[in-house]
Design an enzyme around this catalytic site. Structure first.
Site, PDB file in Angstrom:
ATOM      1  N   SER A 211      43.303 103.601  79.573  1.00 31.88           N
ATOM      2  CA  SER A 211      42.014 104.286  79.684  1.00 31.88           C
ATOM      3  C   SER A 211      41.332 104.296  78.323  1.00 31.88           C
ATOM      4  O   SER A 211      41.980 104.611  77.316  1.00 31.88           O
ATOM      5  CB  SER A 211      42.270 105.721  80.154  1.00 31.88           C
ATOM      6  OG  SER A 211      41.070 106.439  80.165  1.00 31.88           O
ATOM      7  N   HIS A 213      38.764 106.257  77.232  1.00 38.40           N
ATOM      8  CA  HIS A 213      38.250 107.512  76.652  1.00 38.40           C
ATOM      9  C   HIS A 213      39.324 108.384  76.011  1.00 38.40           C
ATOM     10  O   HIS A 213      39.021 109.406  75.410  1.00 38.40           O
ATOM     11  CB  HIS A 213      37.454 108.309  77.694  1.00 38.40           C
ATOM     12  CG  HIS A 213      38.259 108.948  78.781  1.00 38.40           C
ATOM     13  ND1 HIS A 213      38.551 110.289  78.763  1.00 38.40           N
ATOM     14  CD2 HIS A 213      38.794 108.456  79.909  1.00 38.40           C
ATOM     15  CE1 HIS A 213      39.234 110.592  79.862  1.00 38.40           C
ATOM     16  NE2 HIS A 213      39.400 109.487  80.572  1.00 38.40           N
ATOM     17  N   CYS A 338      42.527 117.994  83.937  1.00 46.17           N
ATOM     18  CA  CYS A 338      42.225 117.877  85.368  1.00 46.17           C
ATOM     19  C   CYS A 338      42.583 119.154  86.101  1.00 46.17           C
ATOM     20  O   CYS A 338      42.008 119.471  87.128  1.00 46.17           O
ATOM     21  CB  CYS A 338      43.010 116.740  85.995  1.00 46.17           C
ATOM     22  SG  CYS A 338      42.883 115.241  85.076  1.00 46.17           S
TER      23      CYS A 338
HETATM   24  N1  PLP Z   1      47.210 108.983  83.312  1.00 47.77           N
HETATM   25  C1  PLP Z   1      47.335 109.832  82.277  1.00 47.77           C
HETATM   26  C2  PLP Z   1      48.663 110.020  81.622  1.00 47.77           C
HETATM   27  C3  PLP Z   1      46.227 110.535  81.834  1.00 47.77           C
HETATM   28  O1  PLP Z   1      46.342 111.391  80.807  1.00 47.77           O
HETATM   29  C4  PLP Z   1      44.981 110.343  82.482  1.00 47.77           C
HETATM   30  C5  PLP Z   1      43.799 111.129  82.086  1.00 47.77           C
HETATM   31  O2  PLP Z   1      43.801 112.330  82.147  1.00 47.77           O
HETATM   32  C6  PLP Z   1      44.896 109.432  83.544  1.00 47.77           C
HETATM   33  C7  PLP Z   1      46.031 108.781  83.924  1.00 47.77           C
HETATM   34  C8  PLP Z   1      43.577 109.147  84.238  1.00 47.77           C
HETATM   35  O3  PLP Z   1      42.779 108.377  83.376  1.00 47.77           O
HETATM   36  P1  PLP Z   1      41.212 108.104  83.640  1.00 47.77           P
HETATM   37  O4  PLP Z   1      40.502 109.338  83.240  1.00 47.77           O
HETATM   38  O5  PLP Z   1      40.865 106.959  82.741  1.00 47.77           O
HETATM   39  O6  PLP Z   1      41.050 107.751  85.062  1.00 47.77           O
END
Ligand code: PLP
Length: 696
Positions: A211, A213, A338
């Site tokens: 990811s 960001h 989240c």
């Molecule tokens: N996996 C992990 C370990 C994360 O920390 C996050 C983001 O919170 C994600 C997946 C999801 O990423 P994205 O926001 O790019 O969909």
């Protein structure tokens, strides 16, 4: 407060200046569609190829697929879809494909939810199986060994987003090589990029989502690596972009920005090394330990990313710590972003088997590899200031009235307890103190120089009795009491409005009177000024009705002993509020009030047209210590939400417009709806709190 100290890098990060410039360039000068065959398109295509080549070098993936996605969630979907389609094909060909979808118990929800979703949608009928972790948050490789022969797919993240715990990927790879050669292996590498070495092509990993960001690129861009020869099914079909692997016109601004971050990673001078980051963590930890003695880290430093500290402080809920940090301009989070809106304990920490106070009191502090020494200096200074503020006793006189008598609400997990105190007589009484708050309350009572006259209960339930015994023990009080509810032996008697006699103790110039229910298993307490040995209904200022036994004043026959204006303090919310007035309860029953919303852009006008309006800051005493609220040139008056009951009568009587404010608008909405429900004509909440108003 001068500027934000952003310590929530695992949630997201700001954009690297070079990445922002690259995005701007891709939107303005080099705005072409990389699928176009003219020169403008070709220039965009060159950028795309350039960034992909860089990504391959940074990820250690000269072969296999490297495609751009909208982020890790999309990469995860694509990997799961691909693996499950392959499982179906293997089954159709009569080959063994396994029957388990194994995922680490501490995986991000994007993984477990995607597995469940696609398994249902594709009708693959595999069994989802959470692989337990040990107390340090590491996968149980002994259990993986047992389960692996049945695995269709295995998902184990590289580093955890809440704790920073780094997985033993070599250990997992060894188990899979030996015991599950056909299982597809996805490693969520979101928290690893820029923090852990990556050599994907030489690993057993089949799918690796990333990811942007989380490492200084904008939101909405990510990457997915798929090992050469590993099955692949596109999630999105259409114009055939990304060599048909992921259709949809490319997010060139995001990709260009990600390219700038990858360039910084490649060139190596922009980001801090592991050793530098570990030294920064040590400094932050020292500040935390000085600020919050008794702090416990929820993951061992030696197994975690140096940029993540997850901790809990005895007797402090994570919400309380978050509010305190936020007041000092320090942005941290409770667990993952989240789930920040949900007050549930962290499932990651639960999977590690940590006790409840640590799973529900956890705070995550995370910084990025761009952190500077000055930034860490300022973070440490503010953390130390938060520690001083946390020690500030909430039992001081309220700044709204300067009254020397006070009433403090203590709430934990939906239950309310109360502390009555009198600063002139130096005495206090606790009613239904919640479990887990004893040590802190005892410290506050001691710091304020108060003597605890009694620790009372409204009901005889075991949890309440335990909590009262803990508080008494923390204060070194003996159990010289009558019965289980803690009423002291040496009280007197007063006559109540219905002519009955009831036991009473003096609290300053007022009397606290015990009214027992019929079988004596519960009690309510009345506080007011007695005259000539009588406590008339109109003189009862406060009534403590408890959680269950005397929750409804009408039903319990308290009505004849109190007045319409008596403030009722409950053990559980009634009508969404911990306190009402007797008259308010009669009129509004258990229906919650609805707060009147004042939007930040309307505040200036509102205050101009309502010169008598009062701005009321309902944040807690410790937050006020970290910094007051000033809006539209006016200082907000401090009235912590935990002291609302004490001032309810006064606020209702004044009837002047009230604008409640807090950090995010939640607590102010509760204060406004409580007053609105009791008939206050002008009780407003500032929508979004100072978080939005301050940003204007
Ligand atoms: N996996 C992990 C370990 C994360 O920390 C996050 C983001 O919170 C994600 C997946 C999801 O990423 P994205 O926001 O790019 O969909």
């Amino acid at each position: 407060m001068s500027h934000d100290i952003y310590l929530d890098a695992n949630a997201t990060s700001k954009v690297l200046p070079a990445a922002a410039s690259a995005a701007l360039e891709a939107m303005q000068a080099c705005f072409g569609n990389p699928s176009s065959s003219h020169a403008t398109g070709l220039r965009a295509k060159a950028t795309l190829d350039d960034v992909r080549a860089r990504a391959r070098r940074v990820l250690g993936a000269p072969g296999g697929r490297v495609m751009f996605t909208s982020g890790a969630t999309e990469g995860i979907q694509t990997a799961v879809l691909s693996a499950l389609c392959a499982v179906r094909e293997r089954r159709a060909a009569g080959l063994d494909a396994g029957d388990l979808l194994i995922y680490g118990a501490t995986e991000h929800k994007a993984v477990s939810e995607s597995l469940a979703h696609w398994n249902r949608l594709l009708d693959t009928n595999l069994t989802l199986c959470a692989l337990p972790v040990d107390g340090a948050g590491r996968h149980r490789l002994d259990l993986l060994r047992e389960l692996a022969p049945r695995a269709a797919m295995v998902c184990t993240m590289a580093a955890n987003n809440e704790t920073g715990v780094i997985s033993d990927l070599d250990g997992i790879a060894a188990v899979l090589r030996e015991r599950a050669p056909h299982a597809y292996w996805m490693v969520d590498c979101v928290q690893a990029l820029g923090k852990l070495p990556l050599d994907l092509a030489n690993s057993r990993i089949d799918y690796a989502p990333f990811s942007g960001h989380k490492l200084y690129a904008p939101k909405g861009v990510g990457m997915l690596y798929v090992k050469e020869g590993t099955p692949y099914t596109p999630l999105m079909i259409g114009g055939g972009q990304e060599a048909g692997q992921r259709s949809g016109t490319e997010n060139m601004a995001g990709i260009a920005a990600l390219g700038a971050v990858l360039a910084a990673l490649e060139e190596g001078a922009t980001f801090r090394s592991h050793a530098e980051l570990a030294a920064m963590r040590a400094r932050v930890a020292a500040a935390l330990e000085e600020a919050f003695p008794g702090i416990v880290y929820n993951a061992p430093f030696e197994l975690a990313l140096p940029t993540t500290l997850n901790f809990a402080v005895p007797d402090m809920a994570s919400k309380e710590l978050l509010d305190l940090f936020d007041a000092a301009g320090v942005r941290v989070s409770a667990g993952s972003a989240c789930s920040a809106a949900k007050a549930a304990p962290s499932y990651v920490l639960e999977a590690m088997g940590l006790p409840r106070w640590r799973t529900s009191g956890a705070v995550r502090l995370s910084f990025g590899p761009l952190a500077t020494e000055d930034f860490i200096d300022e973070a440490c200074a503010r953390i130390r200031r938060c520690g001083q503020a946390a020690r500030h006793p909430a039992l001081a006189a309220s700044r709204l009235s300067g009254d020397r008598r006070g009433l403090l609400q203590l709430s934990s997990e939906g239950r309310h307890g109360w502390v009555l105190f009198d600063l002139d007589a130096n005495t206090c009484v606790a009613i239904d103190p919640p479990a887990g708050m004893a040590a802190r309350l005892a410290a506050q009572v001691r710091d304020s120089g108060l003597r605890m006259l009694a620790v009372l209960g409204t009901g005889g339930d075991a949890a309440g009795m335990d909590a009262r015994a803990t508080l008494r023990a923390a204060l070194g009080l003996d159990a010289g009491e009558q019965g289980t509810l803690g009423w002291p032996r040496d009280g007197g008697m007063v006559t109540l409005a219905d002519g009955s006699a009831a036991p009473a103790i003096a609290l300053g110039t007022e009397m606290l009177v015990r009214v027992a229910d019929e079988d004596g298993s519960g009690a309510a307490y009345l506080l007011g000024r007695a005259a000539g040995g009588r406590l008339e209904a109109a003189a009862v200022r406060l009534a403590f009705t408890g959680g269950t036994v005397m929750a409804d004043a009408e039903a319990q026959g308290l009505a004849r002993l109190i007045d319409g204006g008596t403030v009722l303090c409950h053990g559980l919310d009634i009508g969404g509020a911990p306190c009402t007035t007797a008259e308010g309860l009669r009129k509004a029953g258990h229906t919650p009030g609805e707060a009147r919303q004042l939007r930040p852009e309307g505040l200036d006008d509102f205050l101009r047209t309502h010169a008598d309006a009062l701005l009321v800051d309902v944040r807690e005493a410790c937050e006020l210590e970290a910094g007051g609220i000033r809006l539209c040139g006016r200082e907000a008056q401090a009235l912590p939400l935990s002291r609302l009951a004490e001032h309810l009568g006064q606020l209702l009587a004044a009837r002047r417009p009230l604008v409640f404010v807090c950090r995010s608008g939640n607590r102010s909405a509760r204060a406004a709806s409580c007053l609105q429900r009791l008939g206050h004509p002008q009780a407003w909440t500032l929508t979004g709190g100072v978080a939005l108003a301050g940003a204007r």
